[in-house]
Design an enzyme around this catalytic site. Structure first.
Site, PDB file in Angstrom:
ATOM      1  N   SER A 137       5.053   0.360   4.205  1.00  0.00           N
ATOM      2  CA  SER A 137       4.115   1.080   3.116  1.00  0.00           C
ATOM      3  C   SER A 137       2.881   0.638   3.029  1.00  0.00           C
ATOM      4  CB  SER A 137       4.987   1.137   1.659  1.00  0.00           C
ATOM      5  OG  SER A 137       6.097   1.836   1.669  1.00  0.00           O
ATOM      6  N   LYS A 183       0.254   3.303   3.133  1.00  0.00           N
ATOM      7  CA  LYS A 183      -0.169   4.058   1.775  1.00  0.00           C
ATOM      8  C   LYS A 183      -1.768   3.521   1.618  1.00  0.00           C
ATOM      9  CE  LYS A 183       4.249   4.719  -0.143  1.00  0.00           C
ATOM     10  NZ  LYS A 183       5.377   4.325   0.484  1.00  0.00           N
ATOM     11  N   SER A 223       4.683   2.449  -4.724  1.00  0.00           N
ATOM     12  CA  SER A 223       5.179   2.865  -3.487  1.00  0.00           C
ATOM     13  C   SER A 223       5.877   4.012  -3.328  1.00  0.00           C
ATOM     14  CB  SER A 223       5.800   1.584  -2.854  1.00  0.00           C
ATOM     15  OG  SER A 223       5.723   1.828  -1.439  1.00  0.00           O
ATOM     16  N   LYS A 232      -1.050  -4.423  -1.149  1.00  0.00           N
ATOM     17  CA  LYS A 232       0.110  -3.351  -1.034  1.00  0.00           C
ATOM     18  C   LYS A 232       1.223  -4.034  -0.270  1.00  0.00           C
ATOM     19  CE  LYS A 232       2.107   0.396  -1.644  1.00  0.00           C
ATOM     20  NZ  LYS A 232       3.322  -0.345  -1.510  1.00  0.00           N
TER      21      LYS A 232
END
Length: 387
Positions: free
Chosen positions: A53, A56, A108, A215
């Protein structure tokens, strides 16, 4: 051209080679300084790997640049069917793009990522192509996006170095920084819109001094990943760890790895002004002029991040002609100077003239006399016409 090398001398003493490099279990990792992009430490940083993730980060910055925050996004069936982690959006549901970006980065949400991709580009596939192209433009040449949320897919990959580049770029966007630093937010219920309460899943924000991003990520192929950011004493660092492990141990290890890398950076590196703007670096002869020389000054400031050992090894390499022929214009580039550390160029400046210098030789004098005569003649005619 002549070259001169100046050795920069700093007050702080140098010491031996670094012996306190961080012990990191991640299979790939990197630490960079955001302003300069200088790599301070790395481990297999250019090895392509799935990145979960952390994908992202690109999804968010691309959406910020390609859409409007007040855009209304209609959730498709494909988005609603995205696997956990998800916001549990329903097909046909409508939400503001801005609100979905908070869900994307704070929780997320995989369904939000798909909804955003389809809204911006019409399809997931088209959005992923746009993500990959943007990565290439930023210099992230080993990055390919196959999903907007980071779920495992054939060929979906990046490197620690590439993710650091992408994050460095993203953090220049104030809205991106605002989103990733938000700790709690409620997406309000408006009309047919559903209300959601979001809390940031980034533990680093709560546990590390000066933390300001970025993140988390995990998939079965990628393992636990994290892109971190922190600012202390005006120095912004960005770290990346990929595959810090699997299971409960790996989940904790990504935080341990990140803190060790950040501690290493802040404890060993400091911002240093290596060359100030308007600093006199060289004086060279001027030919065909009354004035015999011109002084050359740096046109900008160079700042970098260095450890104590590196400070004693920084040099300035000056490249200028042996002389310059008049006329010379103030601000004219006459040479260049590079601040170097071994084979690494820390910065480059132009060397510019400090003043105008007129040409002074026989042809120039004749031309000057002629021009003055013409001006006087013209002036006399004008006066005569008025009389």
């Amino acid at each position: 051209m002549i070259s001169v090398i100046l050795l920069l001398i700093f007050a702080s003493p140098a010491y031996g080679a670094e012996s306190n490099e961080p012990k990191v279990e991640a299979q790939s990792a990197i630490l960079i300084e955001a302003d300069t992009g200088r790599i301070l430490w790395e481990k297999n940083a250019h090895e392509p790997r799935p990145m979960a993730s952390t994908t992202k980060i690109m999804t968010c910055i691309l959406a910020l640049e390609s859409g409007m925050l007040d855009d209304i996004v209609t959730v498709s069936k494909r988005a609603a069917l995205a696997p956990e982690v998800k916001l549990r959006l329903k097909a046909g549901e409508k939400q503001r793009l801005e609100d979905l970006l908070y869900a994307l980065m704070m929780k997320s949400s995989n369904d939000a990522a798909v909804a955003i991709a389809e809204h911006i580009s019409g399809s997931v596939e088209a959005f992923c192509e746009k993500m990959t192209q943007k990565a290439k433009e930023l210099g992230a040449k080993n990055t390919v996006f196959r999903t907007p949320n980071g779920l495992d897919a054939d060929g979906h990959q990046s490197t620690a170095y590439d993710l650091a580049l992408i994050t460095r770029y993203a953090m220049k966007n104030p809205k991106f920084v605002e989103i990733i630093n938000t700790r709690q937010i409620t997406i309000p219920k408006e009309g047919n819109f559903r209300s959601y309460y979001l809390s940031n899943a980034n533990r680093f924000l709560y546990e590390y001094p000066g933390a300001n991003g970025v993140k988390t990520g995990y998939t079965g192929k990628a393992g636990y990943c994290f892109v971190g950011a922190a600012n202390q004493n005006g120095m912004q660092l960005i770290s990346v760890v990929l595959a810090s492990g699997w299971g409960s141990r790996g989940k904790e290890q990504k935080w341990v790895d990140t803190k060790r890398i950040m501690n290493y950076g802040f404890q060993n590196y400091k911002k240093v002004c290596l060359l100030e703007k308007n600093k006199l670096l060289k004086t060279i002869p001027v030919e065909r002029a009354k004035e015999t020389s011109v002084s050359l000054y740096s046109d900008k400031t160079i700042v970098s991040v260095l450890n104590e050992e590196e400070k004693s090894k920084v040099q300035i390499k000056i490249d200028v002609p042996q002389s310059v022929e008049a006329p010379v214009t103030k601000g004219q580039e006459i040479g260049r100077a590079k601040v170097i550390l071994g084979d690494e160029i820390l910065g480059t400046v132009s060397l510019v003239a400090d003043r105008d210098i007129e040409r002074h030789d026989f042809p120039a004098c004749i031309k000057k006399v002629l021009n003055n005569w013409l001006r006087l003649t013209k002036y006399g005619i004008i006066i005569g016409e008025k009389e």
